[in-house]
Design a protein around this motif. Sequence first.
Motif, short mmCIF file in Angstrom:
data_model
loop_
_atom_site.label_atom_id
_atom_site.label_comp_id
_atom_site.label_asym_id
_atom_site.label_seq_id
_atom_site.Cartn_x
_atom_site.Cartn_y
_atom_site.Cartn_z
N ASP A 46 1.61 -0.15 7.89
CA ASP A 46 0.63 -0.41 6.84
C ASP A 46 0.14 0.89 6.21
OD1 ASP A 46 -0.32 0.06 9.41
OD2 ASP A 46 -2.26 -0.86 9.02
N GLY A 47 0.60 2.01 6.69
CA GLY A 47 0.24 3.26 6.05
C GLY A 47 1.13 3.49 4.85
N SER A 48 1.32 4.74 4.46
CA SER A 48 2.20 4.97 3.32
C SER A 48 3.60 5.34 3.77
CB SER A 48 1.60 6.05 2.42
OG SER A 48 1.34 7.23 3.16
N GLY A 58 1.16 8.27 21.64
CA GLY A 58 0.43 7.96 20.41
C GLY A 58 1.11 7.03 19.43
N TRP A 114 -7.85 -5.32 26.55
CA TRP A 114 -6.92 -6.24 25.89
C TRP A 114 -6.68 -7.49 26.73
CZ3 TRP A 114 -5.70 -6.84 21.09
CH2 TRP A 114 -5.73 -5.76 20.20
N ARG A 147 -9.65 -9.70 26.18
CA ARG A 147 -9.63 -10.28 24.84
C ARG A 147 -8.63 -11.41 24.72
NH1 ARG A 147 -9.36 -5.28 20.59
NH2 ARG A 147 -11.35 -4.32 21.09
N GLU A 187 -4.10 -3.74 11.64
CA GLU A 187 -4.84 -3.64 12.90
C GLU A 187 -5.00 -5.00 13.57
OE1 GLU A 187 -7.75 -0.82 13.32
OE2 GLU A 187 -6.21 0.50 12.51
N LYS A 226 2.51 0.72 12.67
CA LYS A 226 1.78 1.47 11.63
C LYS A 226 2.50 1.47 10.28
CE LYS A 226 0.34 4.50 15.35
NZ LYS A 226 0.12 5.87 15.80
N LYS A 244 0.83 -1.21 0.00
CA LYS A 244 0.00 0.00 0.00
C LYS A 244 0.86 1.25 0.00
CE LYS A 244 -3.77 -1.92 2.75
NZ LYS A 244 -4.19 -1.93 4.16
#
Lengths: 321, 468
Positions: A273-275, A127, A167, A170, A299, A271, A27
């Motif tokens: 998987d972003g650009s 963050g 979490w 889960r 995710e 992260k 991606k």
Amino acid sequence: MMGFFKALFQTKQQKKQAQKYRIGMAKARDSVFGELAQMLKNNRLDEAFFEALEELFIFADMGVDTALTLVSDLREKLPKQGLQDADELKEKIVETLFDHYVKDDVVDTNLYLKGAPSVFLFVGVNGVGKTTTIGKVAKQLSDQGKKVMLVAGDTFRAGAIHQLSIWAQRTGSAFYAKDEGSDPSSVMFEAIAKAKLEGIDVLLCDTAGRLQNKKNLMEELAKMRRVIEREIEGAPHETLLVLDATTGQNGLSQAKIFDEVTNLTGLILTKLDGSAKGGIALAIKDQFDIPIKLVGLGEKVDDLIYFDIEDYIYALLADVF
Amino acid sequence: MAFDQLSDRLQMALRRVRGKGRLTEADIESMMREIRLSLLEADVNFKVVKEFTNQIKEEALGDHILKGLNPSQQVIKVVNDALVDLLGKDTSVFALKQTGTTHILLAGLQGSGKTTSAGKLAKYIEKTHQKKVLLVALDVYRPAAIDQLVTLGKQLGVAVFELGTEEKPVSIAKKAMAFAQTEGFEVLIFDTAGRLHIDEAMVDEIKQIKATVKPDETFLVLDAMTGQDAVSVAEHFHKNLVLTGSILTKLDGDTRGGAALSLRKVTQVPIKFMGTGEKLDALEVFHPERMASRILGMGDVMTLIDKVTENVSEDDMMNLMEKMMSGKYNYEDFLKQMKMIKRMGSLGGLMKLIPGASKMMGKQDIDDKKLTTLEAIIQSMTKAERKNPALIKQNSGRRRRIASGSGRSVAEINRLIDTLEQQTQAMKRLSNVDPNTINPNNPMAALGQAPQKKQKKGKGKNRGGFRP
């Protein structure tokens, strides 16, 4: 040749994972580097080619220093007249980047699981995804049959404790927390005592996000580490800096200061998987010799995988190869 | 990070040039290279850097620069001005509707600071605009995200509208608007889930949210530490949401924040606010000038020198400088200055704004605690003492009283007295320095060198050392 590289990675689990890795980063492709792709195809190694490579590395957030070092490495290693064909050229580029990353060393991406119990401390700025990463690691470890405890060391951010407790539910992990605003070191201390009683294998300790230039907050972190050190021999067995792949050159300052304060054993690059290409992690390895252990490619829980430099390099160069 | 990184570099590039009196095209070329590298290290996107350097090259080649006596500083000025221009010359006004409800939609990547910014923005609006604000929790995905907003709301005393995680964000938004209507809320801030700009399903969702709430402002919340990817993030969000502004977060860190430039260049919409700390009032209106010097890695000192040489006196800082130079500088000004610094965040570089202060701190680290100590001391002074430093200097009884009042030692009071004197003297001398004679090798020398105690005896010698 590639088989030899792969052997260097102790935790390479499989083909399937490599495939996924590339899909995650696919991606990230865009067409900024069409020209470079053409030059590669033509096997033409002129000044423009090296400049374009330099831009590619800078675009990947490797930073000026690392990008320039890599390009000058390549200038040396690549014969002036070019190689037999484009494929050989590509291979040579990958090899150079690879050598540069491992530096004649064995890069071990394993997490240390032989402690009694093992303690992993997760640190980083605000963050970056510390809590989420802990959730994913917890799932993977409990799937392997480990008894995991999540420790809510972020007593500052609103909702952080609750987020981690979700979490824990889960993933079927044990969970230790005190009230919001309590001293995180005391949370660590009590969690370890409880974990020893309950026969826990691994403690995953969350910490509040903090910017590395906040002196008081960094001291608080150093104290947490000291408490953990005192309670268990050799702990924390892993101190992992969680780094957002979109981070630019400030990542160097993060790695440097967090390492000074807590003695990092590795990086987790989230992260991806972003650009963003997360090249800052290579710069960190280059300048501080802190290895990348895990990368987050999405995710889902299984999207957090062990880092593989070779796959990473291919994904990085996907635009031009 | 060195605060004078770029000036160091430019001086290196200019070493060959010195004495020539004017710059050749090749000189400019090598300076442009340094500027380019410096901007790249500050995380400005490489394409933006290219365009930018091409643009300023024209300017730097212009006549006015060639005539200059101090090319390095002038080039920095050209670069700085161009950066300020690009970042948005005047601070854009943040307007709320006079009648009816104003809707503000926040969007951004995961972890960029949307929820925290939503809370800070609510507080800012209540404080500066006296409007009744409702925070709307639309992040139904991240565990405990709604919790976080609810907690923030409680801390701030701002109402939060939430319907748990079962309902769809669009429907929550609709119900929030109806609720706001009946309850008389004037501003609605919609906090959305973090999403990747390339995640089509999630981008579609926020487009629907936007279509539903028809926001008056759509802000992209961007982490100031973002690297090259800032361009792609900003592009995608802008294309899909048509942004009206942005909020740059985590500027209390030590990042140089080149992402601001990429963001601005791509979207052309103003950066409206910046997040500068963990405290809930740490949200400030964006300052292009401050950002420009920060990106250049020069701290605000460069802006100060710039202003001193141009005799511009507009803002707080400048008033202080004038006061310092007039020799009427007192503890009240010192206190103001420290408050300013505290507000500005990163201390290391900023300490250099106060000539002599870093000396006083010696080799110790400069941190907020030390400032608090100094503040405590000053606050233990009477009004008269604050206005007239001589009172304390001449009376040891006063010093002892202040020491016990602030819980510090007399030695610490003495150190503070020295600092104030050093500052005043350094600034007095600066005001006597002709800007054209500032040593291009070390323009900061004029500011940084505080006189040593010993030098009180040998004034003549001291003076000679000061002028290059």
